[in-house]
Structure formats: C-alpha cells, structure tokens
Scaffold this active site. Structure first.
Site, PDB file in Angstrom:
ATOM      1  N   SER A 251       5.926 -10.862 -33.992  1.00  0.00           N
ATOM      2  CA  SER A 251       6.935 -11.908 -34.150  1.00  0.00           C
ATOM      3  C   SER A 251       6.330 -13.303 -33.979  1.00  0.00           C
ATOM      4  O   SER A 251       5.349 -13.620 -34.640  1.00  0.00           O
ATOM      5  CB  SER A 251       8.079 -11.638 -33.180  1.00  0.00           C
ATOM      6  OG  SER A 251       9.239 -12.205 -33.681  1.00  0.00           O
ATOM      7  N   HIS A 392      13.375  -4.951 -35.525  1.00  0.00           N
ATOM      8  CA  HIS A 392      12.361  -5.905 -35.076  1.00  0.00           C
ATOM      9  C   HIS A 392      11.805  -5.450 -33.722  1.00  0.00           C
ATOM     10  O   HIS A 392      12.471  -5.589 -32.695  1.00  0.00           O
ATOM     11  CB  HIS A 392      13.038  -7.267 -34.956  1.00  0.00           C
ATOM     12  CG  HIS A 392      12.105  -8.408 -34.718  1.00  0.00           C
ATOM     13  ND1 HIS A 392      11.154  -8.788 -35.627  1.00  0.00           N
ATOM     14  CD2 HIS A 392      11.989  -9.254 -33.664  1.00  0.00           C
ATOM     15  CE1 HIS A 392      10.495  -9.831 -35.156  1.00  0.00           C
ATOM     16  NE2 HIS A 392      10.981 -10.128 -33.964  1.00  0.00           N
TER      17      HIS A 392
HETATM   18  C1  GTR Z   1      13.283 -15.328 -33.426  1.00  0.00           C
HETATM   19  C2  GTR Z   1      12.638 -16.289 -34.382  1.00  0.00           C
HETATM   20  C3  GTR Z   1      11.581 -15.583 -35.182  1.00  0.00           C
HETATM   21  C4  GTR Z   1      10.704 -14.691 -34.339  1.00  0.00           C
HETATM   22  C5  GTR Z   1      11.420 -14.033 -33.182  1.00  0.00           C
HETATM   23  C6  GTR Z   1      10.522 -13.473 -32.092  1.00  0.00           C
HETATM   24  O1  GTR Z   1      14.297 -15.916 -32.690  1.00  0.00           O
HETATM   25  O2  GTR Z   1      13.640 -16.808 -35.213  1.00  0.00           O
HETATM   26  O3  GTR Z   1      10.818 -16.536 -35.901  1.00  0.00           O
HETATM   27  O4  GTR Z   1       9.599 -15.377 -33.899  1.00  0.00           O
HETATM   28  O5  GTR Z   1      12.291 -14.876 -32.557  1.00  0.00           O
HETATM   29  O6  GTR Z   1       9.496 -14.060 -31.737  1.00  0.00           O
HETATM   30  O7  GTR Z   1      10.910 -12.441 -31.535  1.00  0.00           O
END
Ligand code: GTR
Length: 411
Positions: A251, A392
């Site tokens: 991420s 995610h």
């Molecule tokens: C979210 C963000 C993403 C990603 C994510 C993370 O809020 O919008 O770009 O980086 O966090 O790091 O888990």
C-alpha cells in the site's frame, strides 16, 4: 451549493471502466524532447536520468542533504529465535544533525547458515512487535496512528498489539526458503501525519526552515531514505548479502518500496503489493483513488509540487509505468487484489505491462500478454504480476508467490 456538490461529485472515485478518460501514455523510450531511445546505454545516459529527475522534483521530492549513520547499536541478539530456526537481531541506527537525534530499529531474522543470506526488507504499519508472536521483539515508543482494535489509543503502541500482523509477514516460510527478513516501524522514520516538525525532516532543515520546500521530500521520500540507510547497515553486516536485498512494501509502503528501488540501485529487486495511486497504478486512468484524493487526504506523502497535477493528470509528462521502469533491469513484482478496486488493479497491471519495453532493452522478460491474467494465476518473469482473490491486504498466497519468484530471480 448545488454547484459545489456537482464539483465534488465530479471527482468522486470512478469504478466504471467505461468512464476512464481517454489518455495518451508517455513513451518510456522517448525523451521529453522527442528523441527515440533504442538501446540500454541511451536509456541509462539520457532517458533514465531525466525521468528520475522528474519523479524526484515533482513527486517524491529531493532529500536535501546527506546524513550518515552516526552509530549502530545492537540492542539485542539471539541465536535461538523462532524455535531455534533463526538468528534474531534488533539493530538501532542513530542519526544526528543540528542538535537533533533520530533513531530507528531494524528487526532482523536470518536463517542459520554460514553463508551470507539474501534478504527481504520492508516497513510495517504498527511496529516490529506486530509481525510475530516473538516476545523478545522490542515495542517502539514512536508515535502511532490510533487503532483501538490493536489497543492503540494514545498514539502509543502497546503489548496488546504483539503479533497482530503475523498474517502479513510469513516469517517462518521466508526463513525456511533461505531468506532473511528485516522490518522497520515506519513511524520511527517519519510519523504518518501532516506534520513536518517530527521524524527525519528537521534534521536536514536549513536555518529556520519549518517544512520542506516544494521540491523537497514528503513522507514517502523520508521512508524511502530510511530504507537506503538500512541498506547502508546491511552493507556492514557480514551475515547479509547486500547484493541480494529485495525491498518489499504494501500500500503506501508499496509506493515507498517502488521509490526506494527506483532511487537506490543497490536494491536487487522490488515487491510492490497493492500500491495503487502514486504507486504502480497509472494516474491518468483516474480509476479508484486519484491524485486529487490522495494529495488532499495525505498532503504530507508527496512533495508539494505534485499538487500541480491534481485534477490535472493530463498535464503529467510521466506516468507510473515509468517509475517501475526506473527499476530496470532489476526484478520487480507488482501485485493486486481483486476486491481492492481503490488501488485500481488494472492500472497496476498496465503499469507493469508498459514498463516492459525498458526491460526488453536489457533482454529481460517483462509482461508479454496485454490482457490481465486470471485471478490467482501469477505471471513471473523479471517483471512479475499477480491479482489474487480478496481484499487490500498481504496474505500467505502473496508471500508464497514472492518467495518462489525471488528464489528464481534474486537467489
Ligand atoms: C489508503 C490510501 C491508499 C493506500 C492505503 C494504505 O487510505 O488512500 O493510497 O496507501 O491507504 O496505505 O493502506
């Protein structure tokens, strides 16, 4: 008010492929003034430097000075970690400048062997003690994002979160495959908040500077800097083969891994897990998270110059496939998850696909099919890609693929 509403609605996240705007992707093999690049020598002498400059000055920001490790403190060491399978070290790197001190701790597990070992290095979100149940891992005192489910309420990490992220780090599998693992709590290098008075930034301010200039490093630049300093340490550690260090991140830390690999050629490979916008995903698609959303919600991540491209992606003379291409010819793995549409899996795939021509200059195999592979069917070449089922996250499936790929392309 209707007008305001419409303006913001216009920039809500798009998840409809038919609404992706038409865009022209910059050619990694054509210089900004239109010169065609036909071989890797020209790539290295002309194109790579101008792309690296662009990403430095307009996206991640310049590191405004050199700062070497002032001291290395071995906080703890054991030859009997992980039920006797591994060596554990907790190594603190200390930095000093302008009367200020910053230190961060690298937790290292190495397989027991006489040979120098290849290594994965990456940041974690909630402290080194979260990646394993190992009771010897020291709990960081650095600022942390609150997360009541992990017992983090006053921005402090506690015993309650020990082992809560073991699912994201398959330490045993990594060790069994003959790799080491080094992790760092990212908040020790720069707390993840819009505040430039803390973390590493103030150590490199000039005079009464309060925040980085428009072309100077944001948080991702700072985290990436920290990975390079960890690499400085690996070069000194006799047990580690510094020529086989793979930088991994998920991420926002997957964005960081890409930038670390692009800006520091000592990293032998890069794994960028679900890095999305500002990572492996093409910005010009405006699918899921956009430059407007990311720069407004996380104004500290990129350098200020990057804000010029909010709602203005068409003006970008680069896109993220060229960030990936900066890693060539070193192996790079881009990964997505089916339900993680915010990160734009297709945009991440296209990032890897369109970086491929640069790998081919070196006779390396990139992504050869223009269609996305089926879910859970990885493509593993020097450029690798997979999309797996699920959300995610970092899963065992992901690590199984990374270990297999690294065993072939790094080991
Ligand atoms: C979210 C963000 C993403 C990603 C994510 C993370 O809020 O919008 O770009 O980086 O966090 O790091 O888990």
């Amino acid at each position: 008010f209707a007008f305001l509403f419409n303006v913001s609605a216009q920039f809500d996240a798009n998840y409809d492929e038919s609404k992706v705007p038409e865009f022209k992707l910059p050619d990694p093999l054509k210089t900004f003034n239109g010169q065609k690049i036909r071989n890797y020598k020209k790539w290295e002498s002309k194109r790579r430097p101008e792309l690296l400059n662009f990403f430095t000055e307009n996206m991640f920001g310049e590191v405004p000075g050199d700062l070497e490790i002032a001291s290395v403190d071995i906080l703890e060491e054991s030859n009997n970690a992980l039920n006797g399978k591994a060596v554990r070290k907790q190594v603190d790197l200390v930095f000093k400048n302008r009367g200020k001190t910053l230190d961060f701790t690298i937790l290292i597990y190495l397989p027991k062997t006489e040979e120098r070992v290849p290594l994965f290095v990456g940041y974690n979100f909630y402290g080194n003690h979260t990646i394993t149940e190992d009771v010897e891992v020291i709990i960081s005192e650095a600022w942390a994002n609150n997360n009541p489910s992990f017992g983090i309420i006053n921005n402090q990490l506690t015993e309650q979160s020990r082992g809560v992220r073991t699912n994201r780090w398959c330490v045993d599998k990594i060790i069994e495959a003959g790799f080491g693992l080094a992790v760092i709590y990212y908040g020790e290098v720069d707390p993840d908040k819009d505040d430039f008075s803390d973390g590493i930034h103030p150590l490199l301010y000039i005079d009464d500077q309060q925040q980085p200039a428009a072309d100077e490093w944001g948080a991702i630049g700072a985290w990436s800097w920290g990975l390079s300093r960890a690499m400085d340490y690996f070069e000194q550690d006799e047990a580690i083969d510094e020529s086989r260090v793979v930088v991994f991140g998920h991420s926002r830390l997957g964005k960081t891994a890409l930038w670390a690999g692009a800006s520091d050629e000592r990293f032998a490979g890069v794994i960028s897990n679900e890095s999305g916008c500002g990572g492996a995903a093409l910005s010009k698609r405006r699918f899921g998270e956009t430059l407007w959303r990311i720069n407004n919600r996380f104004p500290h991540w990129f350098c200020k110059n990057f804000r010029n491209y909010r709602k203005n992606e068409e003006a970008l003379p680069v896109d993220q496939h060229e960030l990936i291409a900066l890693i060539a010819p070193r192996p790079v793995y881009i990964a997505s998850a089916e339900e993680d549409r915010w990160s734009d899996p297709k945009g991440e795939f296209l990032g890897a696909l369109y970086a491929t021509p640069v790998y081919e200059l070196y006779g390396k195999k990139g992504i050869e099919q223009t269609e996305m592979p089926a879910v859970n069917y990885p493509i593993q070449n020097t450029v690798a890609y997979h999309i797996r089922t699920g959300e995610h996250d970092v899963t065992e499936f992901d690590w199984e693929q990374y270990i297999k790929w690294a065993s072939e392309f790094i080991k």
